[in-house]
Design a protein around this motif. Structure first.
Motif, PDB file in Angstrom:
ATOM      1  N   ARG B 327       8.202  27.757 -25.580  1.00 48.92           N
ATOM      2  CA  ARG B 327       8.601  27.851 -26.974  1.00 48.92           C
ATOM      3  C   ARG B 327      10.116  27.909 -27.162  1.00 48.92           C
ATOM      4  N   GLY B 328      10.890  27.874 -26.089  1.00 47.39           N
ATOM      5  CA  GLY B 328      12.340  27.968 -26.203  1.00 47.39           C
ATOM      6  C   GLY B 328      12.966  26.618 -26.502  1.00 47.39           C
ATOM      7  N   ALA B 329      13.118  25.800 -25.471  1.00 47.99           N
ATOM      8  CA  ALA B 329      13.752  24.484 -25.649  1.00 47.99           C
ATOM      9  C   ALA B 329      12.968  23.630 -26.640  1.00 47.99           C
ATOM     10  N   ASN B 330      11.641  23.742 -26.617  1.00 57.32           N
ATOM     11  CA  ASN B 330      10.848  22.917 -27.542  1.00 57.32           C
ATOM     12  C   ASN B 330      11.145  23.270 -28.994  1.00 57.32           C
ATOM     13  N   SER B 331      11.252  24.563 -29.291  1.00 56.91           N
ATOM     14  CA  SER B 331      11.537  24.911 -30.685  1.00 56.91           C
ATOM     15  C   SER B 331      12.974  24.544 -31.046  1.00 56.91           C
ATOM     16  N   GLY B 332      13.872  24.577 -30.076  1.00 59.05           N
ATOM     17  CA  GLY B 332      15.254  24.168 -30.332  1.00 59.05           C
ATOM     18  C   GLY B 332      15.337  22.702 -30.737  1.00 59.05           C
ATOM     19  N   VAL B 333      14.610  21.863 -30.021  1.00 64.27           N
ATOM     20  CA  VAL B 333      14.610  20.428 -30.343  1.00 64.27           C
ATOM     21  C   VAL B 333      13.984  20.204 -31.719  1.00 64.27           C
ATOM     22  N   GLN B 334      12.963  21.004 -32.044  1.00 64.46           N
ATOM     23  CA  GLN B 334      12.341  20.874 -33.366  1.00 64.46           C
ATOM     24  C   GLN B 334      13.269  21.388 -34.478  1.00 64.46           C
ATOM     25  N   ASP B 335      14.070  22.423 -34.175  1.00 62.32           N
ATOM     26  CA  ASP B 335      15.114  22.845 -35.119  1.00 62.32           C
ATOM     27  C   ASP B 335      16.054  21.681 -35.400  1.00 62.32           C
ATOM     28  N   ALA B 336      16.508  21.057 -34.315  1.00 62.17           N
ATOM     29  CA  ALA B 336      17.491  19.974 -34.436  1.00 62.17           C
ATOM     30  C   ALA B 336      16.941  18.856 -35.305  1.00 62.17           C
ATOM     31  N   GLU B 337      15.677  18.509 -35.084  1.00 64.96           N
ATOM     32  CA  GLU B 337      15.098  17.413 -35.858  1.00 64.96           C
ATOM     33  C   GLU B 337      14.936  17.810 -37.329  1.00 64.96           C
ATOM     34  N   ASN B 338      14.558  19.066 -37.576  1.00 61.48           N
ATOM     35  CA  ASN B 338      14.391  19.537 -38.950  1.00 61.48           C
ATOM     36  C   ASN B 338      15.734  19.512 -39.687  1.00 61.48           C
ATOM     37  N   LEU B 339      16.780  19.901 -38.965  1.00 66.20           N
ATOM     38  CA  LEU B 339      18.105  20.001 -39.577  1.00 66.20           C
ATOM     39  C   LEU B 339      18.753  18.633 -39.780  1.00 66.20           C
ATOM     40  N   ALA B 340      18.556  17.726 -38.810  1.00 61.59           N
ATOM     41  CA  ALA B 340      19.330  16.470 -38.809  1.00 61.59           C
ATOM     42  C   ALA B 340      19.118  15.668 -40.092  1.00 61.59           C
ATOM     43  N   TRP B 341      17.873  15.482 -40.495  1.00 61.00           N
ATOM     44  CA  TRP B 341      17.663  14.624 -41.677  1.00 61.00           C
ATOM     45  C   TRP B 341      18.143  15.315 -42.946  1.00 61.00           C
ATOM     46  N   LYS B 342      18.041  16.644 -42.971  1.00 59.73           N
ATOM     47  CA  LYS B 342      18.478  17.365 -44.167  1.00 59.73           C
ATOM     48  C   LYS B 342      19.997  17.308 -44.308  1.00 59.73           C
ATOM     49  N   LEU B 343      20.684  17.528 -43.193  1.00 63.72           N
ATOM     50  CA  LEU B 343      22.139  17.450 -43.234  1.00 63.72           C
ATOM     51  C   LEU B 343      22.568  16.020 -43.571  1.00 63.72           C
ATOM     52  N   ASP B 344      21.860  15.051 -43.033  1.00 63.39           N
ATOM     53  CA  ASP B 344      22.128  13.641 -43.334  1.00 63.39           C
ATOM     54  C   ASP B 344      22.046  13.413 -44.849  1.00 63.39           C
ATOM     55  N   PHE B 345      20.995  13.920 -45.465  1.00 63.88           N
ATOM     56  CA  PHE B 345      20.817  13.732 -46.915  1.00 63.88           C
ATOM     57  C   PHE B 345      21.889  14.469 -47.717  1.00 63.88           C
ATOM     58  N   VAL B 346      22.224  15.683 -47.277  1.00 65.20           N
ATOM     59  CA  VAL B 346      23.222  16.470 -48.015  1.00 65.20           C
ATOM     60  C   VAL B 346      24.596  15.807 -47.904  1.00 65.20           C
ATOM     61  N   ILE B 347      24.964  15.394 -46.690  1.00 62.18           N
ATOM     62  CA  ILE B 347      26.268  14.746 -46.497  1.00 62.18           C
ATOM     63  C   ILE B 347      26.318  13.436 -47.288  1.00 62.18           C
ATOM     64  N   GLY B 348      25.203  12.718 -47.313  1.00 63.37           N
ATOM     65  CA  GLY B 348      25.146  11.439 -48.014  1.00 63.37           C
ATOM     66  C   GLY B 348      24.997  11.578 -49.521  1.00 63.37           C
ATOM     67  N   GLY B 349      24.940  12.806 -50.018  1.00 70.19           N
ATOM     68  CA  GLY B 349      24.848  13.024 -51.462  1.00 70.19           C
ATOM     69  C   GLY B 349      23.463  12.724 -52.036  1.00 70.19           C
ATOM     70  N   LEU B 350      22.459  12.596 -51.161  1.00 69.20           N
ATOM     71  CA  LEU B 350      21.106  12.288 -51.634  1.00 69.20           C
ATOM     72  C   LEU B 350      20.306  13.545 -51.970  1.00 69.20           C
ATOM     73  N   ALA B 351      20.820  14.683 -51.563  1.00 69.17           N
ATOM     74  CA  ALA B 351      20.095  15.941 -51.807  1.00 69.17           C
ATOM     75  C   ALA B 351      21.112  17.048 -52.029  1.00 69.17           C
ATOM     76  N   PRO B 352      20.738  18.068 -52.788  1.00 71.81           N
ATOM     77  CA  PRO B 352      21.642  19.198 -52.987  1.00 71.81           C
ATOM     78  C   PRO B 352      21.739  20.042 -51.715  1.00 71.81           C
ATOM     79  N   GLU B 353      22.802  20.809 -51.623  1.00 76.87           N
ATOM     80  CA  GLU B 353      22.990  21.673 -50.445  1.00 76.87           C
ATOM     81  C   GLU B 353      21.821  22.621 -50.220  1.00 76.87           C
TER      82      GLU B 353
END
Lengths: 60, 541
Positions: B327-353
């Motif tokens: 549950r360590g490295a696996n949850s870390g990779v899942q954190d990264a995937e959850n965060l990446a698209w959201k940050l992508d949308f926020v930086i791109g102005g497609l979603a609010p912070e």
């Protein structure tokens, strides 16, 4: 009713946690007493004497 | 030398190189800085880089740390790695396993089979050393760079101080050639359980430490033990209260011994003492070589929040769990995937912070699930009271005789991905079944044509029509929703079972991280638009 010795707990880990939690902070004597009461409560739930006799054998 | 290694490096993948930022008159500003080049940091950098963002990774070491540490990589992690590129290589390089056996003394009391179903591209688990896992991610970053992705990994760059403000973060970095400053719009802290970034911001990390020590040893041997997870309670070889043996690639075997709380750490780590334990376990006449060893305690802790303004914590820096559950490295990779698209949308102005608060809520939900399971396993392995041990021993005794007690034996419950049940941003569920593909759940894989469903959910919002026509593309406030229509004839039996159940046709909306947003019996594009807006944190508008 026959004694069910196949898995029957819908949430084994949750039950085990709740069981240990009930014993938290108890002295050894208090824990033994809690267990005794718990056995009697569960026995009442089963009710059937043959099933209870089989359960006693299974636990021995 | 101004930088001192905290651990030896196994592969010097990214040696220190002077960057232009070190000679800049004013600190250079970067959209995304990642602190830490472990599995989580590399996955986050790769994902964001592939989405077109400029990413700088700062790592105080010059490559992958020695020691295999994480060894079990889950199906979900491999599916994420597939979308990012290195999945097939990891699968080829890893050891596939599904069976586990639990012994008490010499007797087998319980066994489990992770029952890999048909119709998934990836198995439930592979074993691969963390060194190799990180190398695969690093190579994928190199490939992405060759294709134009702007990902820069700066080895020998240690974050020494931070000034986080609502406008950005100023970061003081130390290198072998001295200090320099840079600025970031966003900082992703993937700098491990002892997270210096967390400490610099004065943030807490609360939870439990279990009073026990585990000696971990990787040995190289050519042995004919099967590719199974073998776990002993009160092992016959009398080395520790419990022990674990598990195969990795290249004839490396992972061994763990539970050695108790009151130990002399230096004494236990002496090679001759480790060898004595391993000898007792493997028996005489087995030739092996000790590759790596360490002693660790079990801890289950997390931060109260994973988002602090423009600083986002992911992986072990945000949450730490005891091992044996993958549950360590696996949850870390899942954190990264959850965060990446959201940050992508926020930086791109497609979603609010505020979409990033969804990262916080969802991954805290996942961390709590992991901590709950790990805590229960550890309480079973390391009974914290006399009565707790009495129950544990009763379970082990009964498990050898009766099937009913076997599900109570807990030598680690292996990680499955979290469904974000009950959290905002999902729904509606107009199908009510099948349960496994409900809104919030990670999309179950299934065969489609010669490939798999997850291959077709390629990192953007996707509207899937099963026996329904859907538009090739739908625009929602600048967000592109890709359309994928599968005619009745092209729906495989397993796809039908996993997504339709008793229903003849359906429309599914998936997020870029392949979680189900909503599902309907009929296509209603207005409803789809509403669900997309909800999923990106614009539900209140």
């Amino acid at each position: 009713m026959t004694l069910n010795l196949e898995p029957n707990l819908s949430d084994p880990d949750g039950f085990y946690e709740a069981l240990l939690k009930a014993h938290e902070g108890l002295s050894d004597k208090e824990s033994v007493e809690l267990n005794a009461r718990l056995v009697l409560v569960l026995a009442n739930q089963i009710g059937d004497p043959d099933t209870l006799a089989a359960a006693i054998e299974a636990a021995k | 030398m101004t930088l001192q290694g905290r651990y030896p490096v196994a592969l010097r993948l990214y040696p220190y190189r002077r960057s232009d930022d070190q000679d800049a008159a004013t600190p250079a500003r970067h959209p995304v800085v990642v602190a830490g080049g472990g599995p989580t940091g590399l996955a986050a950098a790769l994902d964001l880089g592939r989405k077109g963002h400029r990413v700088v990774v700062l790592d105080d070491h010059e490559g992958v740390g020695l020691g295999s540490r994480a060894i079990c990589f889950s199906k979900r992690t491999l599916e994420i790695a597939h979308r990012l590129g290195p999945g097939p290589g990891m699968l080829d390089g890893g050891v596939i396993w599904q069976k586990g056996r639990v012994f008490r003394d010499r007797d087998e009391i319980y066994s489990f089979d992770l029952l890999p179903e048909e119709g998934h591209r990836y198995p439930a688990f592979i074993n691969l050393s963390q060194v190799q896992f990180e190398k695969f991610l690093f190579e994928a970053i190199e490939h992405a760079r060759a294709d134009g992705a702007e990902i820069e990994i700066r080895g020998g760059n240690r974050v020494d101080a931070l000034d986080a403000s609502p406008d950005g973060i100023r970061i003081e970095v130390m290198t072998p050639e001295g200090a320099y400053s840079l600025e970031a719009d966003w900082l992703i802290a993937c700098d491990g359980a002892r997270s210096p970034v967390r400490n610099m911001l004065g943030l807490g990390f609360k939870g439990r430490v279990f009073e026990d020590n585990f000696l971990i040893a990787d040995v190289r041997m050519t042995a004919d033990f099967p590719t199974e997870r073998w776990f002993w309670f009160e092992p016959w070889f009398r080395s520790g209260d419990s022990a674990l043996l598990h195969k990795q690639p290249d004839d490396i075997w992972r061994i763990d011994f539970q050695i108790g709380w009151d130990i002399d750490r230096d004494q236990e780590l002496k090679e001759e003492n480790i060898l004595a334990r391993v000898d007792a376990m493997l028996g005489t006449g087995v030739e092996y070589e000790l590759v790596w060893s360490s002693i660790y305690t079990f801890q289950c802790r997390r931060m109260e929040r994973f988002r602090h303004g423009r600083v986002l914590f992911a992986g072990d820096s945000a949450h730490q769990v005891s091992p044996y559950g993958a549950r360590g490295a696996n949850s870390g990779v899942q954190d990264a995937e959850n965060l990446a698209w959201k940050l992508d949308f926020v930086i791109g102005g497609l979603a609010p912070e505020t979409l990033l608060d969804g990262y916080d809520a969802e991954r805290i939900h996942a961390a709590d699930e992991n901590i709950l399971n790990s805590t229960r396993s550890t309480d079973f392995l390391t009974p914290k009271s006399e009565i707790s041990r009495t129950f544990r021993d009763a379970v082990l005794t009964l498990a050898a005789r009766h099937a009913f007690a076997r599900p109570l034996v807990n030598s680690g419950r292996l990680s499955v991905p979290c469904a974000y049940d009950g959290l905002p941003g999902f729904g509606p569920d107009m199908l009510r079944q099948p349960a496994r593909s409900r809104p919030g759940a990670p999309a179950p894989d299934a065969p489609v044509g010669d490939g798999y469903l997850l291959d077709l959910l390629g990192g953007e919002f996707t509207l899937l029509g099963l026996g329904l026509d859907v538009p090739e593309s739908t625009q929602v406030d600048g967000i592109s929703v890709a359309g994928l229509a599968l005619s009745d004839a092209s729906i495989s039996d397993l796809l039908r079972e996993r997504y339709l159940g008793e229903t003849a046709s359906a429309a599914y909306l998936f997020r870029p991280d392949q979680h189900v947003v909503a599902r309907w019996r009929e296509l209603d594009l207005e409803a789809v638009r509403t669900s997309v807006r909800n999923a990106v944190g614009k539900g209140g508008e």
